[in-house]
Design a protein around this motif. Structure first.
Motif, PDB file in Angstrom:
ATOM      1  N   TYR A  11       0.833  -1.204   0.000  1.00 51.73           N
ATOM      2  CA  TYR A  11       0.000   0.000   0.000  1.00 51.73           C
ATOM      3  C   TYR A  11       0.869   1.255   0.000  1.00 51.73           C
ATOM      4  N   ILE A  12       1.959   1.236   0.760  1.00 54.35           N
ATOM      5  CA  ILE A  12       2.884   2.362   0.776  1.00 54.35           C
ATOM      6  C   ILE A  12       3.457   2.592  -0.620  1.00 54.35           C
ATOM      7  N   ALA A  13       3.856   1.522  -1.304  1.00 55.87           N
ATOM      8  CA  ALA A  13       4.380   1.645  -2.664  1.00 55.87           C
ATOM      9  C   ALA A  13       3.315   2.181  -3.624  1.00 55.87           C
ATOM     10  N   THR A  14       2.072   1.736  -3.436  1.00 58.34           N
ATOM     11  CA  THR A  14       0.971   2.215  -4.277  1.00 58.34           C
ATOM     12  C   THR A  14       0.749   3.715  -4.086  1.00 58.34           C
ATOM     13  N   LEU A  15       0.759   4.179  -2.849  1.00 57.06           N
ATOM     14  CA  LEU A  15       0.572   5.605  -2.610  1.00 57.06           C
ATOM     15  C   LEU A  15       1.688   6.428  -3.236  1.00 57.06           C
ATOM     16  N   ARG A  16       2.895   5.924  -3.200  1.00 57.20           N
ATOM     17  CA  ARG A  16       4.010   6.623  -3.853  1.00 57.20           C
ATOM     18  C   ARG A  16       3.807   6.667  -5.360  1.00 57.20           C
ATOM     19  N   THR A  17       3.292   5.591  -5.909  1.00 53.88           N
ATOM     20  CA  THR A  17       2.982   5.575  -7.346  1.00 53.88           C
ATOM     21  C   THR A  17       1.914   6.602  -7.683  1.00 53.88           C
ATOM     22  N   LEU A  18       0.867   6.643  -6.880  1.00 59.92           N
ATOM     23  CA  LEU A  18      -0.236   7.569  -7.126  1.00 59.92           C
ATOM     24  C   LEU A  18       0.206   9.025  -7.022  1.00 59.92           C
ATOM     25  N   MET A  19       1.161   9.302  -6.159  1.00 60.93           N
ATOM     26  CA  MET A  19       1.671  10.666  -6.005  1.00 60.93           C
ATOM     27  C   MET A  19       2.210  11.219  -7.316  1.00 60.93           C
ATOM     28  N   ASP A  20       2.726  10.337  -8.170  1.00 57.36           N
ATOM     29  CA  ASP A  20       3.381  10.765  -9.408  1.00 57.36           C
ATOM     30  C   ASP A  20       2.453  10.809 -10.612  1.00 57.36           C
ATOM     31  N   ILE A  21       1.191  10.414 -10.430  1.00 57.70           N
ATOM     32  CA  ILE A  21       0.270  10.382 -11.561  1.00 57.70           C
ATOM     33  C   ILE A  21      -0.331  11.774 -11.774  1.00 57.70           C
ATOM     34  N   PRO A  22      -0.209  12.328 -12.981  1.00 58.64           N
ATOM     35  CA  PRO A  22      -0.713  13.686 -13.243  1.00 58.64           C
ATOM     36  C   PRO A  22      -2.223  13.717 -13.480  1.00 58.64           C
ATOM     37  N   ALA A  23      -2.968  13.241 -12.493  1.00 58.13           N
ATOM     38  CA  ALA A  23      -4.420  13.125 -12.649  1.00 58.13           C
ATOM     39  C   ALA A  23      -5.082  14.501 -12.565  1.00 58.13           C
ATOM     40  N   THR A  24      -5.989  14.746 -13.483  1.00 56.32           N
ATOM     41  CA  THR A  24      -6.845  15.936 -13.411  1.00 56.32           C
ATOM     42  C   THR A  24      -8.021  15.679 -12.493  1.00 56.32           C
ATOM     43  N   VAL A  25      -8.563  14.465 -12.578  1.00 52.18           N
ATOM     44  CA  VAL A  25      -9.690  14.082 -11.735  1.00 52.18           C
ATOM     45  C   VAL A  25      -9.548  12.624 -11.337  1.00 52.18           C
ATOM     46  N   VAL A  26      -9.866  12.332 -10.069  1.00 46.89           N
ATOM     47  CA  VAL A  26      -9.860  10.967  -9.556  1.00 46.89           C
ATOM     48  C   VAL A  26     -11.288  10.591  -9.204  1.00 46.89           C
ATOM     49  N   HIS A  27     -11.811   9.588  -9.900  1.00 45.25           N
ATOM     50  CA  HIS A  27     -13.124   9.019  -9.583  1.00 45.25           C
ATOM     51  C   HIS A  27     -12.862   7.778  -8.744  1.00 45.25           C
ATOM     52  N   ALA A  28     -13.111   7.886  -7.448  1.00 48.73           N
ATOM     53  CA  ALA A  28     -12.697   6.852  -6.503  1.00 48.73           C
ATOM     54  C   ALA A  28     -13.795   5.845  -6.225  1.00 48.73           C
ATOM     55  N   GLY A  29     -13.457   4.853  -5.419  1.00 49.23           N
ATOM     56  CA  GLY A  29     -14.397   3.795  -5.093  1.00 49.23           C
ATOM     57  C   GLY A  29     -15.447   4.194  -4.084  1.00 49.23           C
ATOM     58  N   HIS A  30     -15.169   5.243  -3.326  1.00 46.10           N
ATOM     59  CA  HIS A  30     -16.113   5.782  -2.352  1.00 46.10           C
ATOM     60  C   HIS A  30     -15.947   7.298  -2.306  1.00 46.10           C
ATOM     61  N   ASP A  31     -16.971   7.970  -1.825  1.00 46.55           N
ATOM     62  CA  ASP A  31     -16.885   9.400  -1.541  1.00 46.55           C
ATOM     63  C   ASP A  31     -16.711  10.224  -2.829  1.00 46.55           C
ATOM     64  N   PRO A  32     -16.734  11.565  -2.711  1.00 43.13           N
ATOM     65  CA  PRO A  32     -16.716  12.408  -3.919  1.00 43.13           C
ATOM     66  C   PRO A  32     -15.396  12.332  -4.691  1.00 43.13           C
ATOM     67  N   SER A  33     -15.465  12.674  -5.965  1.00 39.91           N
ATOM     68  CA  SER A  33     -14.281  12.755  -6.804  1.00 39.91           C
ATOM     69  C   SER A  33     -13.439  13.957  -6.390  1.00 39.91           C
ATOM     70  N   PHE A  34     -12.172  13.957  -6.794  1.00 39.76           N
ATOM     71  CA  PHE A  34     -11.270  15.027  -6.391  1.00 39.76           C
ATOM     72  C   PHE A  34     -10.154  15.180  -7.421  1.00 39.76           C
ATOM     73  N   GLY A  35      -9.357  16.233  -7.255  1.00 39.81           N
ATOM     74  CA  GLY A  35      -8.278  16.529  -8.174  1.00 39.81           C
ATOM     75  C   GLY A  35      -6.916  16.110  -7.651  1.00 39.81           C
ATOM     76  N   ARG A  36      -5.870  16.512  -8.386  1.00 38.76           N
ATOM     77  CA  ARG A  36      -4.527  16.048  -8.060  1.00 38.76           C
ATOM     78  C   ARG A  36      -4.046  16.568  -6.709  1.00 38.76           C
ATOM     79  N   ASP A  37      -4.388  17.812  -6.361  1.00 37.90           N
ATOM     80  CA  ASP A  37      -3.937  18.351  -5.078  1.00 37.90           C
ATOM     81  C   ASP A  37      -4.442  17.501  -3.921  1.00 37.90           C
ATOM     82  N   THR A  38      -5.716  17.138  -3.981  1.00 36.00           N
ATOM     83  CA  THR A  38      -6.285  16.297  -2.920  1.00 36.00           C
ATOM     84  C   THR A  38      -5.682  14.901  -2.961  1.00 36.00           C
TER      85      THR A  38
END
Length: 259
Positions: free
Chosen positions: A219-246
């Motif tokens: 999970y720690i490695a996954t979070l580090r991977t996600l930190m580097d993704i230039p996402a404009t919008v994240v549509h997640a499995g729960h809760d509202p969508s959010f942008g790269r800053d969040t």
């Protein structure tokens, strides 16, 4: 406790011309997953399918004009309950057996006392209060909460791994392997639009790293991977969508806690 009978089980919101969010409003937020319908030129995707308490295919019938492939971002029961309704499903190769529910190992329950006590303890340790009853209504007369169980997929399953591409004809999603929450957790990444469907790898709520099959180091490695993704919008499995800053704020928070 007597529960009312819902006049409809799903609600929906149009995100844009191609993406519709569906959800189960009478389900506790803990197990109320986001269900994403993505329209494509050649076929559509249904990313996660909820609990399977009521028919998703019937509720979304007006959206399903083309062939549909149901994607499992992972196989926890709140995300794959309706997959059995679809003719073709997509899942990471590590969780194919779980999607079929061959060994009945998927923890599942609509009440606290039907969830394994060990699992319940881990959920609450992650910052959630596990309610005695996890729904506020039932879909039809005679529905028994204690009889609920996950129905395994019997139809065609296509397995994927990191780097595979789901090509809808007019848009392409790269499969990201994002283990930690579960062994075969995946995200769907469209670089052209900066859109990430992240499943439960990251969402704007307490992340759970202690369920059966979870792995903190992964999970720690996954979070580090996600930190580097230039996402404009994240549509997640729960809760509202959010942008790269969040996205980065959430990842930093848990990296600080876990490392």
């Amino acid at each position: 406790m007597a529960l009312k009978i819902a006049d409809h089980w799903f609600e929906r919101k149009t995100i844009d011309d191609a993406i519709t969010l569906l959800w189960e409003p009478y389900v506790d937020p803990l197990i109320r997953c986001n269900i994403w319908h993505v329209r494509g030129r050649d076929f559509d995707l249904m990313i996660d399918t909820g609990l399977g308490i009521a028919s998703l295919a019937e509720a979304a019938q007006d959206l399903l004009e083309k062939p549909v492939k149901a994607v499992a971002t992972h196989t926890h029961y709140d995300h794959v309950g309706g997959h059995h309704e679809f003719q073709e499903c997509i899942v990471h190769k590590l969780e194919e057996a779980s999607l079929r529910n061959e060994d009945k190992s998927n923890f599942a329950g609509l009440t606290k006392d039907t969830i394994d006590p060990y699992v319940a303890e881990k959920i609450e340790a992650s910052g959630y209060k596990l309610k005695d009853v996890l729904v506020t209504a039932i879909p039809k007369k005679g529905f028994n909460l204690e009889d609920y169980e996950l129905k395994g997929v019997q139809n065609k399953i296509t397995t994927v791994e990191a780097g595979d591409v789901i090509d809808l004809g007019d848009r392409q999603f790269e499969i990201l392997h994002l283990p930690g929450h579960s062994p075969g957790s995946i995200g769907l990444w469209e670089a052209k639009s900066g859109t990430l469907f992240s499943g439960d790898a990251i969402y704007d709520g307490p992340l759970i790293e202690t369920l059966p099959g979870a792995d903190l180091d992964q999970y720690i490695a996954t979070l580090r991977t996600l930190m580097d993704i230039p996402a404009t919008v994240v549509h997640a499995g729960h809760d509202p969508s959010f942008g790269r800053d969040t996205l980065q704020q959430i990842a930093r928070k848990y990296l600080t806690m876990w490392v």
